[in-house]
Design an enzyme around this catalytic site. Structure first.
Site, PDB file in Angstrom:
ATOM      1  N   GLY A 306       7.870  -3.386   7.729  1.00  0.00           N
ATOM      2  CA  GLY A 306       8.237  -3.079   6.349  1.00  0.00           C
ATOM      3  C   GLY A 306       8.481  -1.608   6.199  1.00  0.00           C
ATOM      4  N   GLY A 308       7.357   1.657   3.672  1.00  0.00           N
ATOM      5  CA  GLY A 308       6.595   2.216   2.558  1.00  0.00           C
ATOM      6  C   GLY A 308       7.309   3.444   2.038  1.00  0.00           C
ATOM      7  CG  PHE A 310       4.772   8.539   2.246  1.00  0.00           C
ATOM      8  CD1 PHE A 310       5.012   9.806   1.770  1.00  0.00           C
ATOM      9  CD2 PHE A 310       4.087   7.648   1.450  1.00  0.00           C
ATOM     10  CE1 PHE A 310       4.562  10.187   0.527  1.00  0.00           C
ATOM     11  CE2 PHE A 310       3.635   8.018   0.199  1.00  0.00           C
ATOM     12  CZ  PHE A 310       3.871   9.292  -0.262  1.00  0.00           C
ATOM     13  CB  VAL A 313       5.051  -0.142   8.377  1.00  0.00           C
ATOM     14  CG1 VAL A 313       3.750  -0.570   9.032  1.00  0.00           C
ATOM     15  CG2 VAL A 313       4.776   0.769   7.192  1.00  0.00           C
ATOM     16  CE  LYS A 333       0.714   1.899   6.746  1.00  0.00           C
ATOM     17  NZ  LYS A 333       0.070   1.961   5.454  1.00  0.00           N
ATOM     18  CE1 TYR A 380       1.164  -7.161  12.312  1.00  0.00           C
ATOM     19  CE2 TYR A 380       0.132  -8.646  13.894  1.00  0.00           C
ATOM     20  CZ  TYR A 380       1.081  -8.396  12.923  1.00  0.00           C
ATOM     21  OH  TYR A 380       1.960  -9.391  12.566  1.00  0.00           O
ATOM     22  CG  HIS A 383      -1.975 -13.778   7.486  1.00  0.00           C
ATOM     23  ND1 HIS A 383      -1.052 -14.737   7.799  1.00  0.00           N
ATOM     24  CD2 HIS A 383      -3.117 -14.155   8.111  1.00  0.00           C
ATOM     25  CE1 HIS A 383      -1.600 -15.667   8.563  1.00  0.00           C
ATOM     26  NE2 HIS A 383      -2.859 -15.328   8.771  1.00  0.00           N
ATOM     27  CG  ASP A 385       1.573  -6.971   0.565  1.00  0.00           C
ATOM     28  OD1 ASP A 385       1.236  -7.655  -0.410  1.00  0.00           O
ATOM     29  OD2 ASP A 385       2.758  -6.789   0.901  1.00  0.00           O
ATOM     30  CG  ASP A 440      -2.515   2.552  -6.301  1.00  0.00           C
ATOM     31  OD1 ASP A 440      -2.439   1.662  -7.181  1.00  0.00           O
ATOM     32  OD2 ASP A 440      -1.543   2.927  -5.627  1.00  0.00           O
ATOM     33  NE  ARG A 444       0.483  -1.387  -6.083  1.00  0.00           N
ATOM     34  CZ  ARG A 444      -0.109  -1.631  -7.226  1.00  0.00           C
ATOM     35  NH1 ARG A 444      -0.067  -2.843  -7.715  1.00  0.00           N
ATOM     36  NH2 ARG A 444      -0.739  -0.687  -7.894  1.00  0.00           N
ATOM     37  CG  ASN A 445      -2.220  -0.227  -2.571  1.00  0.00           C
ATOM     38  OD1 ASN A 445      -1.159  -0.170  -1.961  1.00  0.00           O
ATOM     39  ND2 ASN A 445      -2.415   0.392  -3.725  1.00  0.00           N
ATOM     40  CG  ASP A 458      -0.937   1.588   1.389  1.00  0.00           C
ATOM     41  OD1 ASP A 458      -1.014   2.703   0.861  1.00  0.00           O
ATOM     42  OD2 ASP A 458       0.069   1.176   1.985  1.00  0.00           O
TER      43      ASP A 458
HETATM   44  P1  AMP Z   1       3.054   0.549   3.424  1.00  0.00           P
HETATM   45  O1  AMP Z   1       3.835   1.697   3.913  1.00  0.00           O
HETATM   46  O2  AMP Z   1       1.597   0.679   3.658  1.00  0.00           O
HETATM   47  O3  AMP Z   1       3.395   0.201   2.012  1.00  0.00           O
HETATM   48  O4  AMP Z   1       3.481  -0.712   4.284  1.00  0.00           O
HETATM   49  C1  AMP Z   1       4.772  -1.303   4.237  1.00  0.00           C
HETATM   50  C2  AMP Z   1       4.677  -2.733   4.735  1.00  0.00           C
HETATM   51  O5  AMP Z   1       4.076  -2.786   6.027  1.00  0.00           O
HETATM   52  C3  AMP Z   1       3.825  -3.586   3.814  1.00  0.00           C
HETATM   53  O6  AMP Z   1       4.617  -4.656   3.388  1.00  0.00           O
HETATM   54  C4  AMP Z   1       2.689  -4.123   4.635  1.00  0.00           C
HETATM   55  O7  AMP Z   1       2.641  -5.508   4.493  1.00  0.00           O
HETATM   56  C5  AMP Z   1       3.033  -3.763   6.074  1.00  0.00           C
HETATM   57  N1  AMP Z   1       1.861  -3.169   6.684  1.00  0.00           N
HETATM   58  C6  AMP Z   1       1.324  -1.968   6.421  1.00  0.00           C
HETATM   59  N2  AMP Z   1       0.217  -1.750   7.161  1.00  0.00           N
HETATM   60  C7  AMP Z   1       0.066  -2.853   7.917  1.00  0.00           C
HETATM   61  C8  AMP Z   1      -0.909  -3.255   8.895  1.00  0.00           C
HETATM   62  N3  AMP Z   1      -1.928  -2.463   9.230  1.00  0.00           N
HETATM   63  N4  AMP Z   1      -0.767  -4.465   9.462  1.00  0.00           N
HETATM   64  C9  AMP Z   1       0.260  -5.269   9.123  1.00  0.00           C
HETATM   65  N5  AMP Z   1       1.192  -4.954   8.221  1.00  0.00           N
HETATM   66  C10 AMP Z   1       1.110  -3.761   7.620  1.00  0.00           C
END
Ligand code: AMP
Length: 586
Positions: A306, A308, A310, A313, A333, A380, A383, A385, A440, A444-445, A458
């Site tokens: 996905g 984010g 910044f 990921v 990330k 990792y 599933h 968020d 926050d 979603r986090n 997050d």
């Molecule tokens: P974020 O930058 O944290 O918003 O992450 C963007 C996407 O990556 C989100 O949709 C999360 O589902 C996925 N994601 C973030 N961290 C993880 C993680 N540790 N394991 C699996 N998916 C992640």
């Protein structure tokens, strides 16, 4: 022969086939019409029996009266608050009338979960009782409601005036982003008295201006902020935030509005953030961690997970991370920007994350800073968020499914929901013990792993994807108002108690399978509702005990809110009272 129910003229005809067991051929011998006169709709449903006899035997048949008539609205009453708001009505008509509504002459569309017509009871003779159900109406919903009932025989309308909420003071002069929206409970701020307001507004403006200059000086002095959403570095923290890390909110009227920086400068792009002074705290323990450095050649990207705010990921394989495993699946990330300041902040953030270690906080493995992009490596969580997970395991999963995340068909059970809530509460308790205010908390986090393992995952990086969950105020700042208590909305006051409020909203999200809190209201309306002390309604599937827990999180007075320990204990007790079936989702 026919039994007469009334003296009648035929309003319909009934024919009876004369049928006899001893007659070889089956032929209609005659057709008889029974005319009924003075039939009214009240006769509906009555049965007429026709018995035919001759020397060889008898036969009989019954018919049910079906009197067709135009609609009449028997009653339409003012709205009452039941589980939802209800404008009750009683209507008669056969066939069942089509029902439409107008408010102040404007046609109202129906929408599940917002407003829709429900027939609660059919009384058998063409009479129907029902409601126009409205979920969380605000003062925008006040007005003259007209019910229009029609069928092929005619139409009937009736009106009633319904008042749900008073228009807040100052409504007519407020404008987006002004103090009037965010400070509705501050009498001196908002338009109670026009002449006094001028002084107050000028005074406040002067104060805000002074604070702004002060802040700009601080900002200039301490440079840029985090690129990973963790705003700032340990080194500079103590000077901005008072030494006591967890602040208990003083009485509301005495709290001056805090100046809040609006955004983070990344390259030439300003990314809106929620200021979190916790990240700026001078804390020996938090700064003492040794961040693990991971070699770039040990990271092999597998696929994109996905994006984010910044950076992207990725799912990756990471070698030599632990002596027990040759390689581990990790989430990496990436950070696009890599200026010197960014690198420095990145390092500080990594230290902070290294220090936050708990079974319900997503595990941070380390960083990779050789070359570009800068990378943070996390465990990792299969599933992804929690919000998406909830939607994929709820009643609407079939039409919310997005490609690869097609629903498993398994709806979460109540014990599973309680277990999810408990795990997040455990993470929050840990953060509170660390004197860390998250600010926050939202599904979603949080992230979901195997075996329904849930972790707070997050610290503010998901607001691009879930941008509608944030409310842009003053140009740049994005606030998750739907998760915020009144004191955070009005004074930007974030404390352990405001995290408890948000945790209550997280429980609500869980029990609604990931609905957006106050989904039926605009941001302005949400601010208004929360400021007026209104709280989210009990989700349909939520047990009373759990809703009571939510209400305990949503006490207006921060000190009255439940303590995180108490919430944990309650969730544990509730979960214990029914068996867990965790093996169904892997
Ligand atoms: P974020 O930058 O944290 O918003 O992450 C963007 C996407 O990556 C989100 O949709 C999360 O589902 C996925 N994601 C973030 N961290 C993880 C993680 N540790 N394991 C699996 N998916 C992640």
């Amino acid at each position: 022969m026919y039994k007469k129910k009334k003296n009648t003229v035929f309003d319909r005809w009934i024919y009876v086939c004369f049928k006899s067991q001893v007659v070889d051929t089956f032929e209609p011998v005659d057709t008889i019409k029974l005319e009924l006169v003075n039939v009214t709709s009240r006769d509906n449903g009555q049965t007429l029996a026709c018995v035919a006899k001759n020397p060889l035997g008898s036969a009989w048949a019954v018919a049910r009266l079906n009197v067709l008539f135009p609609p009449v609205i028997m009653s339409l009453k003012e709205a009452v608050q039941l589980h939802y708001w209800c404008i009750p009505f009683m209507v008669r008509g056969n066939p069942l009338p089509r029902l439409n509504w107008t408010r102040d002459g404007e046609f109202l569309t129906e929408k599940e979960g917002v407003r829709y017509t429900v027939i609660n009871e059919e009384q058998g003779n063409g009479t129907y009782e029902g409601c126009l159900e409205l979920e969380l109406p605000s003062h925008y919903d006040n007005g003259n409601y007209t019910l229009h009932a029609s069928n092929t025989f005619g139409a009937h309308s009736r009106s009633v005036f319904c008042h749900f909420l008073s228009t807040p003071p100052g409504e007519h002069v407020r404008s987006e982003g002004s103090c009037a929206i965010l400070s509705k409970k501050l009498p001196s701020f908002c338009f109670q008295n026009e002449s006094a307001d001028v002084y107050v507004v000028v005074g406040v403006a002067a104060f805000v201006f002074a604070m702004l200059i002060l802040f700009c000086l601080l900002l200039h002095k301490y440079g840029q902020r985090s690129k990973f959403g963790l705003k700032g570095a340990c080194k500079i923290l103590g000077e901005e935030e008072p030494s006591s890390p967890v602040q208990h909110t003083p009485q509301l009227p005495n709290v001056p509005p805090e100046p809040t920086p609006d955004s983070v400068l990344i390259g030439l792009t300003r990314i809106p953030v929620i200021e979190n002074p916790q990240y700026f705290r001078q804390d020996e323990n938090l700064c003492s961690a040794v961040v693990q450095h991971i070699k770039r050649r040990d990271i092999q990207l597998v696929s994109e997970l996905g994006e984010g705010a910044f950076g992207k990921v990725f799912l990756a394989e990471c070698f030599n991370l632990s002596p027990e495993h040759e390689k581990l699946l990790v989430a990496v990330k990436t950070l696009k920007d890599s200026s010197d300041t960014s690198r420095k902040d990145f390092q500080h953030e990594a230290e902070l994350l290294t220090n936050l270690q708990h079974p319900h906080i997503v595990r941070f493995y380390g960083v990779c800073v050789e070359g570009e992009p800068l990378i943070m490596v996390f465990e990792y969580m299969k599933h992804g968020d929690l919000n998406r997970f909830l939607r994929a395991h709820g009643p609407d999963a079939h039409f919310l499914a997005e490609g690869k995340d097609s629903p498993t068909g398994l709806e979460l059970s109540q014990p599973q929901m309680l277990h999810i809530g408990w795990q997040i509460a455990a993470g929050v308790e840990y953060l509170t013990e660390q004197h860390f205010v998250h600010r926050d908390l939202a599904t979603r986090n949080c992230l979901v792993g195997l075996g329904l393992l849930v972790k707070i995952g997050d610290f503010g990086m998901s607001r691009d994807v879930y941008s509608t969950d944030y409310y842009r105020v003053g140009g740049h700042t994005m606030l998750p108002i739907r998760w915020m208590p009144p004191e955070s909305i009005m004074y930007r006051k974030f404390t352990a108690e405001s995290d408890v409020w948000s945790l209550g909203v997280v429980l609500w999200e869980i029990f609604t399978f990931g609905k957006q809190p106050w989904y039926q209201l605009s941001n302005n309306e949400v601010v208004e509702c929360i400021s007026q002390g209104r709280v989210l309604q009990r989700p349909r599937t939520c047990p009373k005990d759990v809703y009571d827990l939510m209400l305990g999180c949503w006490e207006l007075e921060p000190q009255q809110r439940l303590h995180i320990r108490h919430i944990l204990d309650c969730l544990q007790e509730l979960a214990k009272s029914s068996p867990l079936y965790l093996d169904v989702i892997q």
